[in-house]
Enzyme design. Structure first.
Site, PDB file in Angstrom:
ATOM      1  N   GLY A  15       3.333   8.569  -0.765  1.00 41.29           N
ATOM      2  CA  GLY A  15       2.396   9.116  -1.742  1.00 41.29           C
ATOM      3  C   GLY A  15       1.174   9.572  -0.962  1.00 41.29           C
ATOM      4  O   GLY A  15       0.669   8.840  -0.084  1.00 41.29           O
ATOM      5  N   SER A  28       3.228   9.023  -8.524  1.00 41.04           N
ATOM      6  CA  SER A  28       1.899   9.376  -8.029  1.00 41.04           C
ATOM      7  C   SER A  28       0.967   8.251  -8.438  1.00 41.04           C
ATOM      8  O   SER A  28       0.859   7.918  -9.619  1.00 41.04           O
ATOM      9  CB  SER A  28       1.457  10.708  -8.658  1.00 41.04           C
ATOM     10  OG  SER A  28       0.057  10.744  -8.761  1.00 41.04           O
ATOM     11  N   ASN A  37       4.184  19.707  -4.663  1.00 43.82           N
ATOM     12  CA  ASN A  37       4.491  18.323  -5.051  1.00 43.82           C
ATOM     13  C   ASN A  37       5.983  18.076  -4.848  1.00 43.82           C
ATOM     14  O   ASN A  37       6.725  18.958  -4.405  1.00 43.82           O
ATOM     15  CB  ASN A  37       4.070  18.077  -6.512  1.00 43.82           C
ATOM     16  CG  ASN A  37       4.069  16.597  -6.872  1.00 43.82           C
ATOM     17  OD1 ASN A  37       3.575  15.757  -6.110  1.00 43.82           O
ATOM     18  ND2 ASN A  37       4.635  16.243  -8.008  1.00 43.82           N
ATOM     19  N   LYS A  38       6.412  16.877  -5.163  1.00 44.60           N
ATOM     20  CA  LYS A  38       7.793  16.446  -4.951  1.00 44.60           C
ATOM     21  C   LYS A  38       8.791  17.486  -5.453  1.00 44.60           C
ATOM     22  O   LYS A  38       8.599  18.084  -6.512  1.00 44.60           O
ATOM     23  CB  LYS A  38       7.979  15.118  -5.704  1.00 44.60           C
ATOM     24  CG  LYS A  38       9.347  14.492  -5.645  1.00 44.60           C
ATOM     25  CD  LYS A  38       9.839  14.228  -4.255  1.00 44.60           C
ATOM     26  CE  LYS A  38       8.930  13.345  -3.425  1.00 44.60           C
ATOM     27  NZ  LYS A  38       9.290  13.266  -2.007  1.00 44.60           N
ATOM     28  N   CYS A  43       8.450  11.743 -10.152  1.00 44.69           N
ATOM     29  CA  CYS A  43       8.180  11.024  -8.902  1.00 44.69           C
ATOM     30  C   CYS A  43       7.248   9.833  -9.156  1.00 44.69           C
ATOM     31  O   CYS A  43       7.171   9.315 -10.285  1.00 44.69           O
ATOM     32  CB  CYS A  43       7.590  11.983  -7.862  1.00 44.69           C
ATOM     33  SG  CYS A  43       7.615  11.332  -6.176  1.00 44.69           S
ATOM     34  N   ASP A  46       0.675  16.856  -3.551  1.00 44.56           N
ATOM     35  CA  ASP A  46       0.510  16.551  -2.122  1.00 44.56           C
ATOM     36  C   ASP A  46      -0.421  17.539  -1.463  1.00 44.56           C
ATOM     37  O   ASP A  46      -1.100  17.209  -0.493  1.00 44.56           O
ATOM     38  CB  ASP A  46       1.868  16.551  -1.415  1.00 44.56           C
ATOM     39  CG  ASP A  46       2.669  15.356  -1.868  1.00 44.56           C
ATOM     40  OD1 ASP A  46       3.388  15.474  -2.869  1.00 44.56           O
ATOM     41  OD2 ASP A  46       2.518  14.283  -1.256  1.00 44.56           O
TER      42      ASP A  46
HETATM   43  C1  RUB Z   1       5.129  11.436  -3.445  1.00 43.25           C
HETATM   44  C2  RUB Z   1       4.660  12.563  -4.306  1.00 43.25           C
HETATM   45  C3  RUB Z   1       3.464  12.297  -5.182  1.00 43.25           C
HETATM   46  C4  RUB Z   1       2.236  12.834  -4.491  1.00 43.25           C
HETATM   47  C5  RUB Z   1       0.959  12.398  -5.188  1.00 43.25           C
HETATM   48  O1  RUB Z   1       6.121  11.868  -2.497  1.00 43.25           O
HETATM   49  O2  RUB Z   1       5.160  13.670  -4.271  1.00 43.25           O
HETATM   50  O3  RUB Z   1       3.584  12.963  -6.412  1.00 43.25           O
HETATM   51  O4  RUB Z   1       2.191  12.356  -3.158  1.00 43.25           O
HETATM   52  O5  RUB Z   1       0.797  11.017  -5.064  1.00 43.25           O
HETATM   53  P1  RUB Z   1       6.618  10.837  -1.356  1.00 43.25           P
HETATM   54  P2  RUB Z   1      -0.661  10.333  -5.105  1.00 43.25           P
HETATM   55  O6  RUB Z   1       7.161   9.630  -2.054  1.00 43.25           O
HETATM   56  O7  RUB Z   1       7.650  11.609  -0.605  1.00 43.25           O
HETATM   57  O8  RUB Z   1       5.422  10.512  -0.480  1.00 43.25           O
HETATM   58  O9  RUB Z   1      -1.238  10.731  -6.434  1.00 43.25           O
HETATM   59  O10 RUB Z   1      -0.396   8.854  -4.990  1.00 43.25           O
HETATM   60  O11 RUB Z   1      -1.433  10.888  -3.976  1.00 43.25           O
END
Ligand code: RUB
Length: 299
Positions: free
Chosen positions: A12, A124, A201-202, A122, A191
């Site tokens: 994340g 977040s 994003n994912k 996903c 991201d």
């Molecule tokens: C996680 C993902 C999340 C963003 C935002 O992908 O896509 O939606 O990172 O997360 P992965 P946050 O599991 O591959 O890291 O809001 O926690 O920054």
């Protein structure tokens, strides 16, 4: 720390950035550098190691840049004094990140009322913080989340929602179009944000955005503006991390081509608003907001 980020023990965008800042703090605490110059070189080496962990993480890169910038612009001439700057600017950065997340939750939770059905994808931490805030505000809402193949981060979201006693439905990713009609709002994390105001994003997020538009369900992105990638201003595309094929099929036939991109772009036309530390802003105003609020990101 870099290994943990690379193998997704830490994942994340937010958590990755926090881990990277803590790693710099560790470098500063344990440094044996004999001169300020040697200390800065250690930091720059750490920066390269951290940057190489996951390519689609501008928040992490901006965080590292912020901390190292503090050291480089300082006039201090002792290694210990420079190390203290790393510690203090790391703490400052983490506090600012915390404040942004709280404000995002405060603003975003106003879009959730009793009976609202929220669709997410996903996991977040920014989205779940917002939903936690709505829950603490006494709102009774429902969440639909996708399982998010191949690594099932949607299960993390589902578990967190169940721990809050929120009625939660988990669906397979390909059922998104069937279930979006039940939703009142889509809320996803990000991201990266590009110069054009698109978000990354994912993988799977773009299809959900298209389905949401077709079903006339508003699609919101919640994220700190520091996920902006300045390189996109100069014409570079955000690089999309390609993960190992074994995440999809462990013993797949060797001659089978398998692609496993972790992220994808959602065009700004599908985004109703970006809920960030400035409130809810339209995607096309991201650049102006960065210029005003975080000019150092563009340096
Ligand atoms: C996680 C993902 C999340 C963003 C935002 O992908 O896509 O939606 O990172 O997360 P992965 P946050 O599991 O591959 O890291 O809001 O926690 O920054």
């Amino acid at each position: 720390m870099a290994d943990k980020i690379r193998n997704l023990e830490i994942r994340g965008a937010r958590n990755v950035a926090i881990a990277a800042v803590k790693a710099l703090k560790t470098v500063a605490t344990h440094t044996k550098a004999k001169s300020p110059r040697a200390f800065v070189e250690e930091l720059l080496e750490a920066k390269e190691v951290l940057y190489a962990t996951r390519p689609t993480e501008p928040l992490m890169r901006n965080a590292v840049k912020w901390v190292i910038r503090g050291v480089e612009s300082s006039r201090k001439e002792e290694t210990r004094a420079l190390a203290r700057i790393v510690t203090s600017s790391s703490c400052e950065f983490l506090k600012a990140l915390e404040r942004s997340r709280d404000y995002i939750a405060e603003v975003g939770s106003r879009r959730i009322n009793d009976g609202t059905v929220v669709f997410t994808h996903c996991h977040s931490s920014t989205v779940t913080h917002l939903l936690t805030k709505a829950c603490e505000g006494g709102k009774t809402f429902r969440v639909i989340c996708t399982e998010t193949r191949p690594l099932f981060q949607g299960r993390i979201t589902a578990k967190e929602m169940l721990n809050l006693n929120v009625e939660t439905t988990l669906i397979i990713d390909s059922a998104a179009r069937s279930f979006i009609k039940q939703a009142d709002i889509v809320i996803v994390g990000a991201d990266a944000i590009s110069a054009e105001g698109n978000i990354i994003n994912k993988i799977g997020t773009a299809a959900i955005a298209v389905h949401a538009q077709e079903a006339r369900v508003p699609f919101y992105v919640v994220c700190e503006l520091l996920k902006f990638d300045p390189a996109t201003l100069c014409g570079y595309y955000e690089s999309i991390e390609e993960r190992n094929r074994t995440e999809i099929w462990r013993n797949a036939p060797e001659n089978l081509v398998i692609h496993n991109p972790a992220f994808e772009i959602v065009k700004r036309d599908f985004i109703h608003g970006i809920i960030c530390e400035e409130g809810i802003i339209p995607p096309h105003s991201v650049y102006e907001t960065i210029v005003r609020r975080y000019p150092w990101v563009l340096a």
